[in-house]
Design an enzyme around this catalytic site. Structure first.
Site, PDB file in Angstrom:
ATOM      1  N   SER A  28      41.517 -18.925  51.523  1.00 33.87           N
ATOM      2  CA  SER A  28      40.291 -18.180  51.221  1.00 33.87           C
ATOM      3  C   SER A  28      39.943 -17.205  52.341  1.00 33.87           C
ATOM      4  CB  SER A  28      39.122 -19.152  51.011  1.00 33.87           C
ATOM      5  OG  SER A  28      38.994 -20.022  52.126  1.00 33.87           O
ATOM      6  N   THR A 160       7.729   3.688  22.395  1.00 35.81           N
ATOM      7  CA  THR A 160       8.228   2.410  21.901  1.00 35.81           C
ATOM      8  C   THR A 160       9.345   2.801  20.936  1.00 35.81           C
ATOM      9  OG1 THR A 160       6.707   2.340  20.023  1.00 35.81           O
ATOM     10  CG2 THR A 160       5.956   1.285  22.053  1.00 35.81           C
ATOM     11  N   HIS A 161      10.387   2.009  20.894  1.00 41.73           N
ATOM     12  CA  HIS A 161      11.574   2.357  20.096  1.00 41.73           C
ATOM     13  C   HIS A 161      12.161   3.702  20.542  1.00 41.73           C
ATOM     14  CE1 HIS A 161      10.105  -0.748  17.218  1.00 41.73           C
ATOM     15  NE2 HIS A 161       8.935  -0.223  17.545  1.00 41.73           N
ATOM     16  N   SER A 282      30.832  18.839  37.828  1.00 38.09           N
ATOM     17  CA  SER A 282      32.026  18.538  37.037  1.00 38.09           C
ATOM     18  C   SER A 282      33.149  19.437  37.536  1.00 38.09           C
ATOM     19  CB  SER A 282      31.746  18.818  35.562  1.00 38.09           C
ATOM     20  OG  SER A 282      32.944  19.156  34.891  1.00 38.09           O
ATOM     21  N   LYS A 288      27.484  21.789  35.093  1.00 39.11           N
ATOM     22  CA  LYS A 288      27.039  20.390  35.041  1.00 39.11           C
ATOM     23  C   LYS A 288      26.345  19.914  36.309  1.00 39.11           C
ATOM     24  CE  LYS A 288      27.610  17.646  32.268  1.00 39.11           C
ATOM     25  NZ  LYS A 288      28.696  16.904  31.622  1.00 39.11           N
ATOM     26  N   GLU A 295      23.806   6.393  36.995  1.00 37.42           N
ATOM     27  CA  GLU A 295      24.728   5.735  36.062  1.00 37.42           C
ATOM     28  C   GLU A 295      25.374   4.506  36.699  1.00 37.42           C
ATOM     29  OE1 GLU A 295      27.118   8.908  33.748  1.00 37.42           O
ATOM     30  OE2 GLU A 295      26.207   9.960  35.426  1.00 37.42           O
ATOM     31  N   TYR A 322      32.554 -32.790  46.660  1.00 38.91           N
ATOM     32  CA  TYR A 322      33.243 -31.512  46.800  1.00 38.91           C
ATOM     33  C   TYR A 322      34.525 -31.459  45.977  1.00 38.91           C
ATOM     34  CZ  TYR A 322      35.715 -27.555  48.834  1.00 38.91           C
ATOM     35  OH  TYR A 322      36.385 -26.370  48.996  1.00 38.91           O
TER      36      TYR A 322
HETATM   37  N1  ARG Z   1      37.568 -23.011  52.185  1.00 41.06           N
HETATM   38  C1  ARG Z   1      36.905 -24.140  51.644  1.00 41.06           C
HETATM   39  C2  ARG Z   1      35.839 -23.707  50.652  1.00 41.06           C
HETATM   40  O1  ARG Z   1      35.455 -22.606  50.695  1.00 41.06           O
HETATM   41  C3  ARG Z   1      36.269 -24.963  52.726  1.00 41.06           C
HETATM   42  C4  ARG Z   1      36.062 -26.372  52.374  1.00 41.06           C
HETATM   43  C5  ARG Z   1      37.351 -27.079  52.283  1.00 41.06           C
HETATM   44  N2  ARG Z   1      37.189 -28.466  52.081  1.00 41.06           N
HETATM   45  C6  ARG Z   1      38.169 -29.255  51.662  1.00 41.06           C
HETATM   46  N3  ARG Z   1      37.896 -30.491  51.489  1.00 41.06           N
HETATM   47  N4  ARG Z   1      39.373 -28.794  51.411  1.00 41.06           N
HETATM   48  O2  ARG Z   1      35.383 -24.450  49.820  1.00 41.06           O
END
Ligand code: ARG
Length: 469
Positions: A28, A160-161, A282, A288, A295, A322
């Site tokens: 990550s 409205t509308h 444009s 334009k 947008e 977790y």
């Molecule tokens: N990179 C992990 C996350 O964002 C950190 C926690 C990892 N915990 C574990 N038990 N592998 O969730």
């Protein structure tokens, strides 16, 4: 990114390195490096508490703090090398700490798990974001309220509308968004209150046997108190869902204002002008002037709402505590919050920049028999007609004007009296758009005096908050 040997941090029982694809799906660091400042803050608080509780020595804690400061400086300077083999920000920081201070680095993770660590980091990150959002939303309110005060009496059609309904003032229209944003800020503030408890010390899921002081780390990190249940501490992401829900609603509000700017900018409406600072040209059509920023502000709600929905789906049905699924909470949250930052800044800029074309708005406000309700109200007030009858009579008068292809004001008294003989020439006083808006003095109504007062109230309130904050 360099690849150090895999498993450096947790590989004791492993004989082989993870497969390439395992590393790729597992890592990550590509996105959670954004949590580095929060991770370092959390680690410093944890180490200091460990020393005060006598769990590690004071000198180790000092070394750890110094090393973490150095890492922060390296990250800020862009010289820190993040490694994918170390998976995430937590292990990248800890591994670098070992390079810098040696063995003492290994004591930092005492009485802590990445599970409570990441929950803490992410909470701190979202809290920081909420604080930034509140300031930015106040700036949008300021821009809106200033414009509203300047245009408290500028008449425009109310719809409205998307059909002309009754005349309103431009200031009134803008203040509607000031109110919405006020509630948006309230939602973020509420989310912040519930968010502001510390998961640190929940450890992996069950708490710890070390004599830690969770009050202390909570306080050091600006949390109101430690979370009361360690399983809950590591496994809920409701604070992020709630914040994304608030962000989604805010983005919906901005998308509506952005859409209105797009419509108002068209030559067909011609209600407002944005300067060159907020429009683009444009590459083929030289004439334009496109409202791209509006947008894009209108479109960003797509990714923000998706982030909310995405996280809800990730969390749905996850058993406690977790699971790695939760790593999927961050990337889209980061994206949504930074998208919202862009939208808020662009909207504040556009609102200050835009100039209404009062003549075009005034002319449009008079079209479409927009004062028909005023006529019906006059019949009720002056002739004591029941409103339903007055509505019917007015409908016939509108039809007569429509047949002639003229406005209500232009219809002669005789024509009106053909429908209702008791009508007098006094009726003409309520048929102009100016008088129509002036008469809407009910609380929250569009009368210029109301609007000016409300705009000033908001400006005072915003100024006071700035002085306090
Ligand atoms: N990179 C992990 C996350 O964002 C950190 C926690 C990892 N915990 C574990 N038990 N592998 O969730």
């Amino acid at each position: 990114m360099t690849d150090k040997p895999a498993n450096a941090m947790w590989g004791g029982r492993f004989a082989m390195s993870p497969a390439e694809i395992m590393q790729e799906i597992n890592a990550s660091i590509g996105f959670d490096k954004a949590l580095a400042p929060q991770d370092i803050r959390g680690s410093k608080a944890h180490a200091e508490m460990l020393a005060e509780a006598g769990i590690i020595t004071k000198s180790d804690a000092r070394e750890i703090a110094k090393g973490l400061d150095k890492i922060k400086a390296e990250i800020d300077a862009g010289t820190f090398t993040f490694s994918r083999a170390l998976e995430d920000v937590h292990m990248n920081v800890e591994s670098r700490l070992k390079d810098i201070i040696g063995a003492a680095a290994g004591r930092l993770h005492t009485a802590r798990s990445r599970n409570d660590q990441v929950a803490t980091d992410f909470r701190l990150f979202v809290r920081d974001a909420i604080d930034g959002i509140d300031v930015a939303l106040a700036a949008v309110q300021q821009a809106l309220a200033e414009k509203a005060e300047a245009h408290a009496a500028t008449v425009m059609p109310g719809f409205t509308h998307l059909q002309p309904a009754q005349p309103v003032t431009f200031g009134h229209h803008l203040l509607a968004y000031v109110e919405m944003i006020g509630r948006d800020r309230g939602r973020f503030a509420d989310a912040r209150k519930r968010l502001n408890e510390s998961p640190l010390g929940s450890a992996a899921l069950a708490g710890t046997s070390f004599p830690i002081d969770r009050e202390k780390t909570a306080e050091a990190l600006g949390f109101d108190r430690p979370m009361a249940n360690s399983l809950d501490g590591v496994s809920d992401r409701d604070f992020a869902m709630e914040t994304l829900a608030a962000a989604t609603i805010t983005a919906v509000h901005f998308s509506r204002l952005a859409e209105e700017i797009v419509i108002w900018m068209t030559p067909q409406f011609g209600f407002v002008k944005l300067s060159d600072r907020f429009t683009t040209g444009s590459s083929i059509m030289p004439q334009k002037r496109n409202p791209d920023a509006a947008e894009l502000a209108r479109a960003k709600v797509g990714r923000i709402a998706s982030a909310f929905q995405g996280l809800v789906i990730v969390m749905k049905g996850l058993p406690l505590a977790y699971s790695k699924d939760m790593q999927e909470d961050k990337e889209t949250t980061f994206d949504a919050l930074s998208s919202l930052r862009l939208v808020m800044a662009a909207m504040a800029g556009m609102i200050s920049d835009l100039e209404p074309n009062a003549d075009a708005m005034r002319a449009a406000a008079g079209r479409g028999y927009s004062t028909a309700t005023d006529l019906a109200d006059w019949l009720v007030r002056e002739l004591k007609m029941p409103f339903r009858d007055a509505h019917h009579v007015t409908g016939s008068i509108v039809k007569a004007a429509e047949t002639k292809g003229i406005d209500l004001e232009q219809l002669s008294l005789e024509e009106m009296q053909k429908v209702e003989p008791r009508i007098t020439k006094a009726v003409f006083s309520v048929l102009s758009v100016e008088n129509s808006v002036k008469s809407r003095t009910s609380y929250g109504g569009t009368a210029p005096q109301n609007v000016a007062k409300m705009a000033r109230q908001w400006l005072r309130r915003l100024e006071k908050a700035r002085q306090k904050g």
